[in-house]
Design an enzyme around this catalytic site. Structure first.
Site, short mmCIF file in Angstrom:
data_model
loop_
_atom_site.label_atom_id
_atom_site.label_comp_id
_atom_site.label_asym_id
_atom_site.label_seq_id
_atom_site.Cartn_x
_atom_site.Cartn_y
_atom_site.Cartn_z
N LYS A 306 44.82 -21.45 48.53
CA LYS A 306 43.85 -20.40 48.87
C LYS A 306 44.57 -19.50 49.86
O LYS A 306 44.88 -19.93 50.98
CB LYS A 306 42.61 -21.03 49.49
N GLU A 310 39.02 -15.50 53.13
CA GLU A 310 38.19 -16.08 54.20
C GLU A 310 39.04 -16.59 55.37
O GLU A 310 38.87 -17.70 55.85
CB GLU A 310 37.32 -17.22 53.63
N ASP A 384 30.08 -16.37 44.15
CA ASP A 384 30.42 -17.68 44.73
C ASP A 384 29.48 -18.79 44.28
O ASP A 384 28.59 -19.16 45.04
CB ASP A 384 30.38 -17.58 46.27
N GLU A 406 37.30 -22.48 37.64
CA GLU A 406 36.87 -23.28 38.79
C GLU A 406 35.35 -23.34 38.80
O GLU A 406 34.67 -22.34 39.01
CB GLU A 406 37.38 -22.69 40.11
N GLU A 412 26.62 -26.81 46.64
CA GLU A 412 26.54 -25.98 47.84
C GLU A 412 25.33 -25.04 47.79
O GLU A 412 24.64 -24.86 48.78
CB GLU A 412 27.84 -25.17 47.99
N TRP A 562 28.54 -11.11 54.11
CA TRP A 562 28.03 -12.45 54.39
C TRP A 562 26.50 -12.43 54.56
O TRP A 562 25.88 -13.48 54.70
CB TRP A 562 28.70 -13.03 55.66
C1 GCV Z 1 36.43 -23.95 50.80
C2 GCV Z 1 32.64 -20.49 49.75
C3 GCV Z 1 32.27 -21.71 50.54
C4 GCV Z 1 33.43 -22.17 51.41
C5 GCV Z 1 34.64 -22.38 50.51
C6 GCV Z 1 34.94 -21.09 49.77
C7 GCV Z 1 36.10 -21.24 48.80
O1 GCV Z 1 32.78 -19.40 50.58
O2 GCV Z 1 31.14 -21.45 51.31
O3 GCV Z 1 33.06 -23.34 52.07
O4 GCV Z 1 35.76 -22.80 51.26
O5 GCV Z 1 33.81 -20.71 49.03
O6 GCV Z 1 35.83 -21.48 47.64
O7 GCV Z 1 37.24 -21.12 49.20
#
Ligand code: GCV
Length: 724
Positions: A306, A310, A384, A406, A412, A562
């Site tokens: 990644k 973020e 997401d 993915e 979540e 966000w």
């Molecule tokens: C692993 C979203 C989730 C994050 C996650 C991100 C990603 O933003 O809230 O927790 O981070 O996706 O897939 O990288």
């Protein structure tokens, strides 16, 4: 002196009765109950009267062990093996190379079709006798064949005329764990991480083996152990030894280990001043690191990365692009046949462009520039892992790059592990979507399995929902999402209905009076969640950070995208994000046929309406209701659907144990409470804009909007402590 208060004692007794003391659910779908039907049992036993199982390496030995474990339980008897194959054998398990010539000839077409991981399972007549054959070109094919056979027996399938030629349609079938080194799991709702780094490498928890068995039984062949929000320490010698120990446990089950590589690792653990991918010292550092890893783990899979997303470091920190970053790592891994899985989940607070468009804008111009051992891992939708998203426009738009799907298995945005949601319905919807990139029928499944563009490699990843809870996934039905992910990664064309059927039979019961209603409950569960959380294309209206419960009112977070208000854009006139050609034109990233459908609210499927359009509150839906009334009714429908799920589960009681009933029943009660919370909170909030009364069918909220807005959950699961 230690003494227990009487009230506490009563409570403890209740808990002891309410929860099974035995590890219920631990066996997953591998419980292997004895077949009760005498005729079927005899048929199965006859088949296994005299078995020849080819001897060989550790994967073959594992296959034999699994066959013995499973079949002896299913048949309630010991299996009879012969040292060498002979004409009295009723069951023959062998690889192509060792099959006797006449059998090889008989099965050659099938065997040439199944490649290195597939298998052929056939009941044939050979030299005048019935013979059951499991054959494969490689050891791993035999292991998969054994698991498939056991699965068919668990489903009480008639094997007398079986002719199964199976092979995985996707090369890389992978679980992505978002597990941190301190054993917390990002977005994990089933306890702590399985990986006990402190006790590794010496202490090998039985769970590691059972985890490998479960994965192999559904064809998963790759696992990335660590969070994509990565910690460089995992690449240090001390941790690599621990990783190597896990790889050793997984190897006999055909599972390769991958690690998440933090782009700035050369600086953090290598003492370099830069991580610039074009700097020769950085390149050398990665080469050395990769060589070291392969010296410990000869079949290491590669890196999952990644980058520039973020807050994670990446090549853009040095003015380079994704190709520079991914190819640098790919070059280091190539001599060892390792892979780079580079994530496309990128968006920036500095980019005023609609967030849904950013990954496409960044990656599509790079099509064809990545090295052969790079896959671009793309989430199923452009935002997401929402309860529902249209398919990501990158699918179909990068014909010269393998796009790895993915999916998120952990819930979540789907009620964590307290809501019963059967995710294969979501996966199926995405995989069946038509990208039209090469005309009608260019489904996402065909992009992902590489068949549309003749890609050399293909992959599907699922963000794991597994933790150290007794039943692995928190909710017993969340096991079905792990199972279903694996089945779809093996074959993205299997239906969600088939998967639910298989899983229920293997996990609970073969009784049709149980299967039919519970299967329907599973198949409708995803739509129920969409209805009570995000109907009609609403999305990302979850409370901040932890994403537990509704937060459509949140608007003050530092990054615009966000804030839920960014996504629903409710105002007194209406609601929804205009992504059509009169708005952000995110629709323009799809093939013209798809864009045309999405651009017009009249042709846009209503489940995506507010994803693509901002519409007035009195806009008329296809069912004749106004948008406001229709939305309110959807929220109500979601709640009603959970009530029905509770009823279905109550009726299922005669077919399951008291503990199995009780556990899911309690969880469904939580789900109902939270479904009402979603309905009430969202409708009260949106009503401040619509200024309209609720339709009479919709139950009124007993609490005020202020009450729902005041709820805080500092210890909601799945977030890292530093986020508090
Ligand atoms: C692993 C979203 C989730 C994050 C996650 C991100 C990603 O933003 O809230 O927790 O981070 O996706 O897939 O990288």
């Amino acid at each position: 002196m230690f003494c227990i208060k009487p009230t506490l004692l009563v409570f403890m007794v209740f808990i002891a009765c309410a929860y099974p003391q035995s590890p219920d659910g631990y066996n997953l779908w591998l419980g292997y109950d004895k077949v009760g039907k005498p005729k079927l049992l005899k048929e199965y036993k006859d088949l296994t009267n005299s078995i020849y199982f080819e001897d060989g390496g550790e994967v073959l030995k594992t296959a034999k062990k699994e066959m013995v474990t499973g079949m002896e339980k299913i048949l309630g008897t010991t299996l009879n093996f012969t040292e060498a194959s002979n004409t009295n054998n009723t069951f023959l398990i062998a690889k192509t190379a060792t099959l006797e010539t006449s059998l090889k000839e008989k099965m050659s077409d099938d065997l040439s079709e199944v490649g290195s991981e597939g298998f052929v399972l056939k009941s044939i007549t050979h030299k005048g006798k019935k013979l059951f054959v499991l054959a494969a070109n490689e050891d791993i094919g035999i292991l998969y064949g054994v698991f498939r056979l056991l699965n068919l027996m668990q489903q009480h399938k008639d094997l007398s005329t079986i002719s199964l030629v199976e092979y995985p349609k996707i090369d890389l079938r992978m679980l992505n764990h978002w597990d941190n080194l301190d054993r917390t799991v990002e977005r994990g709702y089933a306890g702590f991480s399985l990986w006990n780094w402190h006790k590794l490498p010496e202490y090998l928890d039985q769970r590691y083996l059972d985890y490998a068995r479960a994965n192999a039984s559904i064809g998963i062949n790759a696992v990335s152990l660590t969070n994509v929000n990565a910690n460089s320490l995992i690449l240090t010698p001390m941790y690599l030894e621990k990783v190597s120990a896990l790889a050793t446990v997984f190897r006999p089950y055909g599972i390769k280990v991958y690690l998440t590589a933090r782009f700035s690792a050369p600086m953090e653990i290598g003492g370099l001043e830069t991580a610039d991918p074009l700097d020769p010292k950085v390149q050398q550092w990665w080469n050395n690191k990769v060589n070291k890893i392969y010296s410990l783990i000869p079949d290491f899979g590669g890196f999952l990365v990644k980058a520039n997303s973020e807050g994670q470091p990446g090549p853009q920190n040095y003015g380079r692009n994704h190709v520079d970053g991914a190819n640098m790592m790919a070059r280091a891994l190539q001599p060892h046949n390792g892979l780079v899985i580079w994530r496309a989940f990128v968006y920036s607070e500095h980019d005023p462009e609609d967030r849904a468009k950013q990954a496409f804008s960044e990656f599509v111009p790079l099509d064809g520039l990545f090295r052969d051992n790079v896959l671009i891992q793309t989430k199923n939708g452009a935002i997401d892992f929402q309860p529902r998203e249209p398919f990501h426009p990158m699918f179909g738009a990068m014909p010269n790059t393998p796009l790895m799907m993915e999916f998120q298995i952990t819930q979540e945005y789907l009620g964590f592990s307290t809501h019963l949601v059967f995710l294969p319905k979501l996966y199926e919807e995405v995989l069946d979507s038509d990208t039209y990139s090469k005309g009608k029928g260019s489904t996402v499944a065909k992009v992902v399995d590489g068949s549309l563009d003749n890609n050399k490699i293909s992959g599907m990843a699922g963000v794991s929902n597994i933790g150290n809870d007794l039943n692995w996934t928190g909710h017993p039905f969340a096991q079905a999402n792990w199972y279903g992910f694996g089945r779809l990664a093996w074959d993205p064309y299997i239906s969600a209905g088939t998967i639910a059927d298989e899983w229920l039979r293997a996990t609970y019961s073969n009784n049709p009076d149980f299967i039919e209603p519970v299967k329907n409950m599973m198949l409708n569960s995803r739509e129920a969640v969409v209805n009570y959380m995000n109907p009609l294309g609403l999305h990302h209206i979850f409370d901040t950070g932890h994403h537990y419960g509704p937060g459509p009112w949140v608007h003050e977070l530092s990054r615009p995208e966000w804030n839920p208000t960014y996504y629903h854009k409710a105002d007194t006139k209406g609601i929804g994000f205009n992504r059509s050609n009169s708005g952000s034109n995110a629709t323009g990233q799809y093939a013209p046929e798809v864009a045309k459908t999405f651009n017009d609210p009249n042709t846009c499927p209503e489940e995506y309406l507010l994803w693509f359009h901002h519409l007035p509150w009195d806009y008329t839906l296809k069912n004749g209701y106004s948008l406001w009334d229709g939305m309110a009714l959807k929220y109500e429908e979601g709640v009603d659907q959970v009530e029905e799920m509770i009823e279905t589960w109550n009726n299922a009681q005669p077919y399951i144990t008291k503990e199995q009933y009780q556990e899911v029943h309690m969880l469904l009660k939580i789900q109902l409470k939270e479904a009402k919370w979603w309905r009430n909170a969202c409708l009260l909030y949106f009503q401040t804009y619509s200024q309209k009364a609720l339709p009479k069918e919709v139950e009124k909220s007993p609490k005020s909007l202020e009450y729902y807005q005041s709820l805080k959950f500092p210890f909601a699961p799945g977030i890292r402590p530093q986020w508090d």
